[in-house]
Write a protein that holds these residues in place. Structure first.
Motif, mmCIF file in Angstrom:
data_model
loop_
_atom_site.group_PDB
_atom_site.id
_atom_site.type_symbol
_atom_site.label_atom_id
_atom_site.label_comp_id
_atom_site.label_asym_id
_atom_site.label_seq_id
_atom_site.Cartn_x
_atom_site.Cartn_y
_atom_site.Cartn_z
ATOM 1 N N PHE A 174 0.785 -1.597 -0.009
ATOM 2 C CA PHE A 174 -0.129 -0.081 0.066
ATOM 3 C C PHE A 174 0.774 1.287 0.034
ATOM 4 O O PHE A 174 0.477 2.253 -0.776
ATOM 5 N N LYS A 175 1.818 1.427 0.811
ATOM 6 C CA LYS A 175 2.836 2.352 0.812
ATOM 7 C C LYS A 175 3.579 2.638 -0.220
ATOM 8 O O LYS A 175 3.981 4.143 -0.588
ATOM 9 N N PHE A 176 3.783 1.711 -1.040
ATOM 10 C CA PHE A 176 4.621 1.867 -2.341
ATOM 11 C C PHE A 176 4.062 1.648 -3.818
ATOM 12 O O PHE A 176 4.679 1.660 -4.780
ATOM 13 N N THR A 177 2.562 1.534 -3.627
ATOM 14 C CA THR A 177 2.000 1.526 -4.960
ATOM 15 C C THR A 177 1.040 2.734 -4.930
ATOM 16 O O THR A 177 0.283 3.018 -4.077
ATOM 17 N N GLY A 178 0.932 3.309 -6.144
ATOM 18 C CA GLY A 178 0.148 4.382 -6.472
ATOM 19 C C GLY A 178 -1.390 4.000 -7.020
ATOM 20 O O GLY A 178 -1.743 3.202 -7.184
ATOM 21 N N GLU A 179 -2.088 5.262 -6.935
ATOM 22 C CA GLU A 179 -3.562 5.005 -7.215
ATOM 23 C C GLU A 179 -3.602 4.612 -8.594
ATOM 24 O O GLU A 179 -3.090 4.777 -9.520
ATOM 25 N N GLY A 180 -4.794 3.668 -8.663
ATOM 26 C CA GLY A 180 -5.033 2.964 -9.938
ATOM 27 C C GLY A 180 -4.235 1.541 -10.224
ATOM 28 O O GLY A 180 -4.636 1.084 -11.270
ATOM 29 N N LYS A 181 -3.246 1.347 -9.548
ATOM 30 C CA LYS A 181 -2.370 0.150 -9.624
ATOM 31 C C LYS A 181 -2.858 -0.968 -8.610
ATOM 32 O O LYS A 181 -3.998 -0.972 -8.002
ATOM 33 N N SER A 182 -2.691 -2.152 -8.878
ATOM 34 C CA SER A 182 -2.938 -3.070 -8.371
ATOM 35 C C SER A 182 -2.050 -3.977 -7.214
ATOM 36 O O SER A 182 -0.911 -3.827 -7.692
ATOM 37 N N ILE A 183 -2.664 -4.728 -6.386
ATOM 38 C CA ILE A 183 -1.699 -5.379 -5.442
ATOM 39 C C ILE A 183 -2.423 -6.746 -5.343
ATOM 40 O O ILE A 183 -3.796 -6.767 -5.469
ATOM 41 N N SER A 184 -1.833 -7.833 -5.147
ATOM 42 C CA SER A 184 -2.566 -9.202 -5.263
ATOM 43 C C SER A 184 -1.848 -10.176 -4.135
ATOM 44 O O SER A 184 -0.768 -10.119 -4.011
ATOM 45 N N VAL A 185 -2.778 -10.764 -3.771
ATOM 46 C CA VAL A 185 -2.320 -11.644 -2.705
ATOM 47 C C VAL A 185 -2.734 -13.320 -3.265
ATOM 48 O O VAL A 185 -3.911 -13.417 -3.752
ATOM 49 N N ASP A 186 -1.702 -14.189 -3.470
ATOM 50 C CA ASP A 186 -1.727 -15.324 -4.057
ATOM 51 C C ASP A 186 -1.380 -16.474 -3.090
ATOM 52 O O ASP A 186 -0.261 -16.430 -2.245
ATOM 53 N N ILE A 187 -2.227 -17.592 -3.223
ATOM 54 C CA ILE A 187 -1.660 -18.990 -2.245
ATOM 55 C C ILE A 187 -2.130 -20.084 -3.144
ATOM 56 O O ILE A 187 -2.975 -20.382 -3.739
ATOM 57 N N ARG A 188 -0.907 -20.732 -3.016
ATOM 58 C CA ARG A 188 -0.889 -21.935 -3.856
ATOM 59 C C ARG A 188 0.031 -22.995 -3.500
ATOM 60 O O ARG A 188 0.888 -22.933 -2.517
ATOM 61 N N ALA A 189 -0.312 -24.230 -4.116
ATOM 62 C CA ALA A 189 0.749 -25.454 -3.719
ATOM 63 C C ALA A 189 1.843 -25.262 -4.879
ATOM 64 O O ALA A 189 1.303 -25.064 -5.892
ATOM 65 N N GLU A 190 2.962 -25.816 -4.313
ATOM 66 C CA GLU A 190 4.057 -25.751 -5.396
ATOM 67 C C GLU A 190 5.110 -26.916 -4.884
ATOM 68 O O GLU A 190 5.696 -26.467 -3.734
ATOM 69 N N ASN A 191 5.039 -27.957 -5.380
ATOM 70 C CA ASN A 191 5.844 -29.194 -5.284
ATOM 71 C C ASN A 191 5.844 -29.419 -3.830
ATOM 72 O O ASN A 191 6.735 -29.763 -3.023
ATOM 73 N N GLY A 192 4.402 -29.542 -3.384
ATOM 74 C CA GLY A 192 4.046 -30.238 -2.025
ATOM 75 C C GLY A 192 4.188 -29.235 -0.876
ATOM 76 O O GLY A 192 3.981 -29.199 0.355
ATOM 77 N N ASP A 193 4.759 -27.906 -1.049
ATOM 78 C CA ASP A 193 4.831 -26.851 -0.216
ATOM 79 C C ASP A 193 3.705 -25.742 -0.643
ATOM 80 O O ASP A 193 2.963 -25.894 -1.447
ATOM 81 N N CYS A 194 3.544 -24.989 0.444
ATOM 82 C CA CYS A 194 2.605 -23.845 0.534
ATOM 83 C C CYS A 194 3.215 -22.440 0.358
ATOM 84 O O CYS A 194 4.172 -22.104 1.095
ATOM 85 N N VAL A 195 2.825 -21.858 -0.830
ATOM 86 C CA VAL A 195 3.614 -20.597 -1.070
ATOM 87 C C VAL A 195 2.499 -19.293 -0.807
ATOM 88 O O VAL A 195 1.439 -19.709 -1.630
ATOM 89 N N VAL A 196 2.823 -18.446 -0.242
ATOM 90 C CA VAL A 196 1.902 -17.166 0.065
ATOM 91 C C VAL A 196 2.744 -16.149 -0.633
ATOM 92 O O VAL A 196 3.812 -15.985 -0.189
ATOM 93 N N SER A 197 2.306 -15.440 -1.530
ATOM 94 C CA SER A 197 2.792 -14.194 -1.971
ATOM 95 C C SER A 197 1.707 -12.922 -1.957
ATOM 96 O O SER A 197 0.678 -12.928 -2.186
ATOM 97 N N VAL A 198 2.802 -11.979 -2.175
ATOM 98 C CA VAL A 198 1.975 -10.649 -2.422
ATOM 99 C C VAL A 198 2.697 -9.849 -3.266
ATOM 100 O O VAL A 198 3.917 -9.559 -3.178
ATOM 101 N N ALA A 199 2.181 -9.522 -4.335
ATOM 102 C CA ALA A 199 2.681 -8.668 -5.551
ATOM 103 C C ALA A 199 2.221 -7.383 -5.683
ATOM 104 O O ALA A 199 0.779 -7.122 -5.499
ATOM 105 N N ASP A 200 3.011 -6.340 -6.088
ATOM 106 C CA ASP A 200 2.336 -4.998 -6.446
ATOM 107 C C ASP A 200 2.932 -4.560 -7.687
ATOM 108 O O ASP A 200 3.949 -4.881 -8.093
ATOM 109 N N GLU A 201 2.155 -3.380 -8.237
ATOM 110 C CA GLU A 201 2.555 -2.864 -9.543
ATOM 111 C C GLU A 201 3.185 -1.297 -8.755
ATOM 112 O O GLU A 201 3.221 -0.447 -9.430
ATOM 113 N N GLY A 202 3.888 -1.587 -7.635
ATOM 114 C CA GLY A 202 4.391 -0.041 -7.297
ATOM 115 C C GLY A 202 5.675 0.348 -7.914
ATOM 116 O O GLY A 202 6.005 -0.076 -8.734
#
Length: 187
Positions: free
Chosen positions: A81-109
């Motif tokens: 939120f701090k580094f991303t400007g208005e009109g841009k997107s942020i995503s929270v993604d959770i998935r399985a990868e090779n038997g592990d749990c991956v949680v990520s946050v991506a931004d267009e900042g």
């Protein structure tokens, strides 16, 4: 709010410095990440940001400390939120990868310079002139995040490109692998 956050960071950092083990439980990471996403929706809308959530359809479980995972995800989202400007997107993604749990946050900042990625998890390190909110950090947050992730015997990864955004992800070992479909939510 900033003083309270600083106080909480210092308290948590001092607990971790004492090598206090985190109490672990079987945790549904999908449900937790989705709850945090929903809590952050009003702020995203107020700031003119598009907040999205993507997860595999079935719950994704791992042994973790709920407060620790919350702290990490809130910190990733707070930075996004701090580094991303208005009109841009942020995503929270959770998935399985090779038997592990991956949680990520991506931004267009604003992203970070490649030469700074090696020091962002060092205590008291801040990147000046990158925040869109004109608030500088204390340099405690990402070092605390790294310590929490290490206490989970998990790994943390960051990818960033100046002007294009950042991706922070945590890999928790040995999650379940029962996934049927993707769920996508957005604001």
């Amino acid at each position: 709010f900033r003083l309270l956050r600083l106080s909480n960071n210092l308290t948590n950092a001092s607990r971790l410095a004492g090598d206090v083990p985190l109490p672990m439980q079987t945790l549904d990471l999908t449900a937790l990440a989705q709850a945090i996403y929903r809590e952050c929706l009003p702020l995203a809308e107020t700031m003119g940001l598009q907040l999205q959530f993507r997860a595999d359809g079935a719950p994704l479980f791992t042994d973790a400390n709920e407060d620790g995972v919350r702290c990490v995800l809130y910190h990733f989202l707070s930075n996004a939120f701090k580094f991303t400007g208005e009109g841009k997107s942020i995503s929270v993604d959770i998935r399985a990868e090779n038997g592990d749990c991956v949680v990520s946050v991506a931004d267009e900042g604003c992203g970070m310079p490649k030469d700074k990625l090696s020091v962002i998890f060092d205590r008291y390190t801040t990147l000046q002139n990158y925040s869109l909110t004109k608030q500088s950090g204390t340099g405690i947050g990402l070092s605390l995040v790294k310590e929490i992730v290490e206490l989970h015997h998990a790994s943390i990864n960051v990818e960033s490109e100046e002007g294009k955004g950042s991706l922070f992800s945590i890999t928790f070992l040995h999650g379940n692998e029962h996934f049927d479909e993707r769920v996508e939510l957005s604001a």
